[in-house]
Design a protein around this motif. Structure first.
Motif, short mmCIF file in Angstrom:
data_model
loop_
_atom_site.label_atom_id
_atom_site.label_comp_id
_atom_site.label_asym_id
_atom_site.label_seq_id
_atom_site.Cartn_x
_atom_site.Cartn_y
_atom_site.Cartn_z
N SER A 140 0.84 -1.22 0.00
CA SER A 140 0.00 0.00 0.00
C SER A 140 0.86 1.25 0.00
CB SER A 140 -0.95 -0.01 1.20
OG SER A 140 -0.21 -0.01 2.42
N GLU A 141 1.99 1.19 0.79
CA GLU A 141 2.89 2.34 0.79
C GLU A 141 3.52 2.54 -0.59
OE1 GLU A 141 5.69 1.74 3.86
OE2 GLU A 141 4.26 2.02 5.52
N ILE A 142 3.92 1.39 -1.22
CA ILE A 142 4.51 1.50 -2.55
C ILE A 142 3.50 2.09 -3.54
CG2 ILE A 142 5.34 0.14 -4.51
CD1 ILE A 142 6.70 -1.73 -2.52
N GLN A 143 2.25 1.62 -3.42
CA GLN A 143 1.21 2.16 -4.29
C GLN A 143 1.03 3.66 -4.06
OE1 GLN A 143 -2.49 0.14 -3.91
NE2 GLN A 143 -3.44 1.15 -5.70
N THR A 144 1.06 4.05 -2.78
CA THR A 144 0.96 5.47 -2.46
C THR A 144 2.14 6.24 -3.04
OG1 THR A 144 -0.21 4.93 -0.41
CG2 THR A 144 0.73 7.14 -0.59
N LEU A 145 3.36 5.65 -2.86
CA LEU A 145 4.55 6.30 -3.42
C LEU A 145 4.48 6.38 -4.93
CD1 LEU A 145 7.36 4.71 -1.20
CD2 LEU A 145 6.51 7.05 -1.10
N GLN A 146 3.95 5.33 -5.56
CA GLN A 146 3.82 5.34 -7.01
C GLN A 146 2.88 6.44 -7.46
OE1 GLN A 146 2.43 1.66 -8.61
NE2 GLN A 146 2.93 2.20 -10.74
N GLN A 147 1.77 6.59 -6.76
CA GLN A 147 0.84 7.66 -7.10
C GLN A 147 1.48 9.02 -6.91
OE1 GLN A 147 -2.56 6.90 -4.65
NE2 GLN A 147 -3.31 5.16 -5.89
N GLN A 148 2.23 9.14 -5.80
CA GLN A 148 2.93 10.41 -5.57
C GLN A 148 3.98 10.66 -6.65
OE1 GLN A 148 4.53 10.17 -1.60
NE2 GLN A 148 2.52 10.39 -0.59
N SER A 149 4.67 9.58 -7.08
CA SER A 149 5.68 9.72 -8.13
C SER A 149 5.05 10.16 -9.44
CB SER A 149 6.41 8.39 -8.33
OG SER A 149 7.31 8.48 -9.40
N ARG A 161 3.78 17.06 -12.44
CA ARG A 161 4.14 18.44 -12.06
C ARG A 161 5.48 18.85 -12.65
NH1 ARG A 161 2.12 16.79 -6.91
NH2 ARG A 161 4.26 16.65 -6.11
N LEU A 162 6.42 17.87 -12.68
CA LEU A 162 7.74 18.16 -13.24
C LEU A 162 7.65 18.49 -14.73
CD1 LEU A 162 10.82 18.28 -12.98
CD2 LEU A 162 10.88 15.81 -13.41
N LYS A 163 6.87 17.68 -15.46
CA LYS A 163 6.71 17.95 -16.89
C LYS A 163 6.03 19.29 -17.11
CE LYS A 163 6.55 13.14 -18.49
NZ LYS A 163 5.72 12.10 -19.16
N ASN A 164 5.04 19.60 -16.31
CA ASN A 164 4.37 20.90 -16.45
C ASN A 164 5.34 22.05 -16.17
OD1 ASN A 164 1.97 19.62 -17.06
ND2 ASN A 164 1.24 19.61 -14.95
N ARG A 165 6.16 21.85 -15.13
CA ARG A 165 7.12 22.91 -14.81
C ARG A 165 8.18 23.04 -15.90
NH1 ARG A 165 8.13 22.02 -8.26
NH2 ARG A 165 5.99 22.56 -7.62
N GLN A 166 8.61 21.88 -16.45
CA GLN A 166 9.59 21.96 -17.54
C GLN A 166 8.99 22.63 -18.76
OE1 GLN A 166 10.80 17.90 -18.05
NE2 GLN A 166 12.41 18.00 -16.51
N ALA A 167 7.71 22.32 -19.03
CA ALA A 167 7.06 22.96 -20.17
C ALA A 167 6.93 24.47 -19.96
CB ALA A 167 5.68 22.34 -20.41
#
Length: 613
Positions: A145-154, A160-166
């Motif tokens: 469940s933590e990995i799934q949460t981390l995956q969602q956060q990732s 957000r990173l792609k949006n910021r790079q754009a």
């Protein structure tokens, strides 16, 4: 064997209940259980009632048939064994084997008890392992469940990173364009305009100005933060550029200045004018007007002075109409006779003067008058003419290329700007050409010959100009007007000889008709009679003679044909006017009116005299 297995299971159960008891006790308990079970097994087959309805005969038949297929049953049936007796033997044998199995079990009881203890220990170990694995499984579930949460956060962070790079590329460009670095400010304010660094920073400033204009259209708030700084830098740059360019233009005015050098300097900084044109059009127009005014005066004064100095290196002795090639120097001369020419051979000999038409000579260096005067050199008029016009051609081409490059004009705009600068100089040359043609025409004694000379030369000049210039150019229009005026005058001239009396009478009568004083010609019957009869008798011969004379006088047959047609058209118009005058009430009573040639008949006859080429 099923009973043995059941007994072993019961023994194992007893061992589990009382694991602390001795193996012998356990065995005895097992035998008692077996005895009880054995009593139930002493059943007599004879007591079974096979005819009861509780059995299904079909299934019994199938069971019997299956048993009959057994090899032992087949063997027993073949040997004729009694099945009941044989069944008892089997049962006894089974009891014997069972007793032996019990004894073997009692014999191995200690090992079985040890095995039971080992199994119990293993079971406890496995139970603990099961607990550990259960805990590990729960941990894995939480970790999953933590990995799934981390995956969602990732995934969210990646988005957000792609949006910021754009956004970063656009935002960084926006920030870069908005930021006014200190190096730009110091360079624009302090550095001379001739330094490369100033030119580079001027390019950057121009980009920021354009960017600020674009942002102002979008109503970007950040634009207001830099607008004041950019405007101040723009004003400073415009001021320095204006001062620099005007200084270069004013340097053209210094005597003996080679203006091509400052022109080349201006070409190196052509971006200055582009910057002014884009950001301060009033200053750009001021510089352009100043340059046009300066260069127009420079070219005019230069060529006027150059033409005058060239004439000073022409041969001093020039032959005129009174000088002859064959006259003898020893001939007896009177008091009023003209002195003989000193250099008759030089004047009347062509020599190498024709070589001036070769490409090498035509494009050779121009003459420098003060150098020629210093060396006491003299040149024929052809060389002076070539030098003068080649200098005009060379300077005109250079100036046109400079205007197109520096002022960024092309097409009609470039031609208009070029005419503003060179127009006065070119007009001077055109006036000189016109004056020269008029001067040469004045050498002819009669006005008729002068007009023929002028028409032929104007026609030739137009032919040359129309090959190299546009039909609507100023030069072409000027010579076309001159040609038209001289042609009309020549038509009047050739009509005045055979038909001058009629032409004069028509003009005089038309003036009196306008004034209402035609009665003043009432007593001109004799004159009118002479004009009518003279025209009727001589007009054909006069028209034929006039046509031949015109065609002999003009080398361009097309031009000669046009003149003849114009003359005949004018003649018909005059005769039509003559008819109108004689149709007035004042002259209607004249008997000679009947001798007038029909106007339509005259037009038909005149058409026969129009040449076709």
């Amino acid at each position: 064997m099923a009973a043995v297995t059941s007994s072993a299971a019961s023994a194992a159960a007893g061992l589990q209940v009382n694991a602390a008891g001795s193996p012998t006790d356990v065995a005895m308990m097992y035998l008692q259980d077996e005895t009880t079970d054995g009593d139930m097994g002493n059943l007599s087959l004879e007591e079974l009632d096979l005819t009861t309805d509780e059995y299904i005969l079909d299934e019994v038949d199938i069971h019997i048939q299956a048993n009959l297929e057994d090899d032992l049953v087949k063997e027993a049936l073949k040997t004729g064994v009694d099945l009941r007796q044989y069944s008892k033997q089997v049962e006894a044998e089974l009891q014997r084997i069972e007793q032996a199995s019990i004894k073997d079990y009692i014999k191995e009881s200690q090992n079985i008890a040890l095995l039971h203890n080992q199994i119990t220990a293993c079971d406890s170990i496995l139970e603990r392992m099961e607990g550990m694995l259960s805990g590990f499984q729960s941990d894995l579930s939480s970790i999953s469940s933590e990995i799934q949460t981390l995956q969602q956060q990732s995934v969210s962070m990646n988005v957000r990173l792609k949006n910021r790079q754009a956004v970063r590329s656009h935002l960084s460009q926006l920030v870069d364009e908005l930021v006014v670095p200190g190096a730009m400010i110091s360079t624009i304010l302090e550095s001379p305009v001739t330094e490369q660094e100033f030119l580079e920073q001027l390019h950057e400033l121009n980009n920021k100005i354009n960017f600020a204009k674009e942002l102002s259209f979008r109503e970007t708030l950040a634009c207001s933060d830099i607008q004041d700084i950019v405007d101040r830098l723009k004003l400073k740059a415009v001021s320095k550029i204006r001062e620099f360019i005007l200084q270069k233009i004013y340097s053209f005015r210094k005597p003996m200045t080679n203006y091509q050098i400052p022109q080349n300097t201006l070409l190196k900084y052509r971006f200055f004018y582009q910057f002014l044109l884009a950001n301060e059009r009033t200053v750009a127009k001021e510089i352009r007007d100043e340059y046009v005014d300066t260069m127009s005066k420079i070219y005019y004064s230069y060529f006027k002075s150059y033409s005058g100095r060239l004439l000073k290196v022409q041969y001093e002795e020039v032959a005129d109409k009174d000088d002859l090639m064959g006259v003898e120097d020893t001939a007896k001369k009177g008091f009023f006779s003209k002195p003989s020419l000193k250099s008759r051979n030089t004047i009347f000999t062509l020599g190498q003067r024709g070589a001036i038409l070769s490409p090498a000579e035509l494009e050779g260096p121009i003459l420098v008058p003060h150098t020629a005067q210093r060396g006491d050199s003299r040149y024929p008029y052809e060389m002076l003419f070539r030098s003068q016009h080649y200098a005009l051609l060379d300077n005109g081409c250079r100036e046109f290329l400079f205007l197109s490059d520096f002022f960024m004009v092309a097409g009609n705009s470039a031609l208009d700007l070029f005419n503003c600068i060179m127009g006065k100089t070119l007009s001077m040359f055109l006036v000189e050409v016109e004056n020269f043609v008029l001067k040469m025409a004045a050498e002819f004694p009669s006005r008729r010959d002068q007009l023929i000379f002028l028409i032929n030369n104007y026609d030739m000049l137009l032919g040359v100009l129309m090959e190299r210039a546009a039909d609507d150019s100023k030069e072409v229009e000027g010579f076309q007007q001159l040609l038209l005026a001289r042609t009309q005058e020549f038509i009047e001239e050739i009509l005045s000889s055979p038909f001058g009396g009629m032409v004069a009478f028509v003009k005089e009568a038309e003036v009196l008709i306008e004034k209402g004083q035609l009665d003043r010609l009432k007593n001109e019957e004799a004159r009118i009679t002479q004009l009518v009869r003279g025209f009727s008798s001589t007009w054909k011969q006069s028209v034929e003679s006039m046509s031949q004379d015109v065609m002999r006088s003009f080398t361009n047959f097309k031009n000669g044909t046009s003149i003849i047609q114009g003359a005949l058209t004018q003649l018909i118009q005059y005769y039509h006017g003559f008819h109108k005058v004689l149709n007035q009430p004042t002259f209607r009573s004249l008997a000679v009116r009947s001798e007038l040639i029909n106007l339509h008949h005259l037009m038909v006859e005149v058409k026969k005299h129009k040449p076709n080429f």
